[in-house]
Design a protein around this motif. Structure first.
Motif, mmCIF file in Angstrom:
data_model
loop_
_atom_site.group_PDB
_atom_site.id
_atom_site.type_symbol
_atom_site.label_atom_id
_atom_site.label_comp_id
_atom_site.label_asym_id
_atom_site.label_seq_id
_atom_site.Cartn_x
_atom_site.Cartn_y
_atom_site.Cartn_z
ATOM 1 N N ASP A 43 -11.023 -12.812 -0.494
ATOM 2 C CA ASP A 43 -10.992 -12.607 0.954
ATOM 3 C C ASP A 43 -9.792 -13.279 1.615
ATOM 4 N N GLY A 44 -9.033 -14.005 0.856
ATOM 5 C CA GLY A 44 -7.897 -14.734 1.410
ATOM 6 C C GLY A 44 -6.692 -13.858 1.666
ATOM 7 N N LYS A 45 -5.736 -14.444 2.334
ATOM 8 C CA LYS A 45 -4.485 -13.753 2.661
ATOM 9 C C LYS A 45 -3.340 -14.723 2.406
ATOM 10 N N GLY A 46 -2.236 -14.162 1.950
ATOM 11 C CA GLY A 46 -1.061 -14.980 1.706
ATOM 12 C C GLY A 46 0.154 -14.422 2.401
ATOM 13 N N LYS A 47 1.179 -15.261 2.471
ATOM 14 C CA LYS A 47 2.468 -14.860 3.033
ATOM 15 C C LYS A 47 3.563 -15.407 2.137
ATOM 16 N N LEU A 48 4.564 -14.570 1.880
ATOM 17 C CA LEU A 48 5.718 -14.944 1.062
ATOM 18 C C LEU A 48 6.963 -14.963 1.926
ATOM 19 N N SER A 49 7.821 -15.953 1.685
ATOM 20 C CA SER A 49 9.100 -16.036 2.400
ATOM 21 C C SER A 49 10.188 -16.426 1.409
ATOM 22 N N THR A 50 11.400 -15.959 1.673
ATOM 23 C CA THR A 50 12.537 -16.322 0.828
ATOM 24 C C THR A 50 13.588 -17.052 1.653
ATOM 25 N N GLN A 51 14.381 -17.828 0.958
ATOM 26 C CA GLN A 51 15.445 -18.614 1.580
ATOM 27 C C GLN A 51 16.375 -17.746 2.409
ATOM 28 N N SER A 52 16.689 -16.549 1.915
ATOM 29 C CA SER A 52 17.614 -15.662 2.619
ATOM 30 C C SER A 52 17.016 -15.103 3.910
ATOM 31 N N GLY A 53 15.690 -15.125 4.004
ATOM 32 C CA GLY A 53 15.025 -14.547 5.156
ATOM 33 C C GLY A 53 14.692 -13.076 4.979
ATOM 34 N N LEU A 54 15.102 -12.486 3.856
ATOM 35 C CA LEU A 54 14.787 -11.084 3.622
ATOM 36 C C LEU A 54 13.273 -10.868 3.617
ATOM 37 N N LEU A 55 12.552 -11.776 2.976
ATOM 38 C CA LEU A 55 11.094 -11.796 3.093
ATOM 39 C C LEU A 55 10.757 -12.946 4.021
ATOM 40 N N LYS A 56 10.034 -12.666 5.070
ATOM 41 C CA LYS A 56 9.627 -13.708 6.011
ATOM 42 C C LYS A 56 8.174 -13.462 6.377
ATOM 43 N N ASP A 57 7.327 -14.330 5.871
ATOM 44 C CA ASP A 57 5.887 -14.197 6.101
ATOM 45 C C ASP A 57 5.389 -12.809 5.696
ATOM 46 N N THR A 58 5.906 -12.305 4.577
ATOM 47 C CA THR A 58 5.494 -11.003 4.063
ATOM 48 C C THR A 58 4.089 -11.123 3.472
ATOM 49 N N THR A 62 -3.600 -6.139 -2.660
ATOM 50 C CA THR A 62 -2.261 -5.625 -2.966
ATOM 51 C C THR A 62 -1.875 -5.924 -4.409
ATOM 52 N N ARG A 63 -2.567 -6.867 -5.013
ATOM 53 C CA ARG A 63 -2.249 -7.234 -6.393
ATOM 54 C C ARG A 63 -3.134 -6.520 -7.408
ATOM 55 N N PHE A 64 -4.420 -6.432 -7.124
ATOM 56 C CA PHE A 64 -5.355 -5.914 -8.117
ATOM 57 C C PHE A 64 -5.992 -4.583 -7.759
ATOM 58 N N GLU A 65 -5.833 -4.125 -6.540
ATOM 59 C CA GLU A 65 -6.503 -2.899 -6.119
ATOM 60 C C GLU A 65 -5.543 -1.823 -5.627
ATOM 61 N N ASN A 66 -4.287 -1.982 -5.847
ATOM 62 C CA ASN A 66 -3.261 -0.992 -5.486
ATOM 63 C C ASN A 66 -3.197 -0.653 -4.004
ATOM 64 N N GLU A 67 -3.636 -1.552 -3.157
ATOM 65 C CA GLU A 67 -3.476 -1.353 -1.720
ATOM 66 C C GLU A 67 -1.990 -1.575 -1.387
ATOM 67 N N PRO A 68 -1.452 -0.851 -0.409
ATOM 68 C CA PRO A 68 -0.043 -1.040 -0.066
ATOM 69 C C PRO A 68 0.263 -2.491 0.314
ATOM 70 N N GLY A 69 1.398 -2.955 -0.117
ATOM 71 C CA GLY A 69 1.836 -4.324 0.128
ATOM 72 C C GLY A 69 2.481 -4.860 -1.127
ATOM 73 N N THR A 70 2.989 -6.053 -1.049
ATOM 74 C CA THR A 70 3.677 -6.609 -2.203
ATOM 75 C C THR A 70 2.748 -7.505 -3.018
ATOM 76 N N ASN A 71 3.260 -7.944 -4.163
ATOM 77 C CA ASN A 71 2.534 -8.846 -5.044
ATOM 78 C C ASN A 71 3.536 -9.499 -5.991
ATOM 79 N N PRO A 72 3.156 -10.576 -6.660
ATOM 80 C CA PRO A 72 4.104 -11.267 -7.534
ATOM 81 C C PRO A 72 4.712 -10.378 -8.619
ATOM 82 N N GLU A 73 3.931 -9.496 -9.212
ATOM 83 C CA GLU A 73 4.455 -8.660 -10.293
ATOM 84 C C GLU A 73 5.501 -7.669 -9.789
#
Length: 143
Positions: free
Chosen positions: A15-30, A36-47
């Motif tokens: 039930d949790g939610k995460g946000k990813l950010s990169t130093q360049s700012g290309l990803l910011k609180d994505t 999005t990781r295990f159920e193929n819902e749209p969005g990003t994931n580590p893999e």
């Protein structure tokens, strides 16, 4: 050279939610999460991000290997498929498959394949993995 990225997470695994950010700012609180990781819902994931990093690294390394062999690509298009499988009580990346389509006018197919294999072995991201890395390299015009 050092690059950074960060992850923030609230809640439980499903039930949790995460946000990813990169130093360049290309990803910011994505946003990313279980769905999005295990159920193929749209969005990003580590893999998906690992696949993007590997495709980009390999393609740049190949450009360098081609230059050493006296070739210049008109285009290089690489996709990376990262396989995540349940093993025992957890999950593991068990394979990575690179698929390359290259357009290199006047290229020697043997030299092209040698350069592609050197790039696969030598790219810094490839060196991170213990999972097998496979490669299908196609040179347009030689099919």
């Amino acid at each position: 050279m050092k690059r950074t990225a960060s992850a923030a997470w609230t809640g439980g695994l499903k039930d949790g939610k995460g946000k990813l950010s990169t130093q360049s700012g290309l990803l910011k609180d994505t946003p990313y999460g279980f769905s999005t990781r295990f159920e193929n819902e749209p969005g990003t994931n580590p893999e998906e991000l690992i696949a993007a990093a590997h495709a980009g690294c390999f393609t740049m390394a190949l450009s360098a290997q081609l230059a050493e062999a006296g070739m210049t690509a008109e285009s290089l298009r690489t996709s990376a498929e990262v396989t995540l499988e349940k093993l025992g009580d957890g999950f593991a990346i068990t394979a990575i498959h690179l698929k390359l389509l290259a357009k290199i006018p006047g290229a020697d197919p043997k030299a092209f394949h040698a350069a592609a294999n050197k790039a696969k072995e030598g790219c810094p991201v490839s060196k991170l993995f213990t999972a097998p890395i496979t490669l299908d390299a196609t040179l347009e015009g030689t099919i």
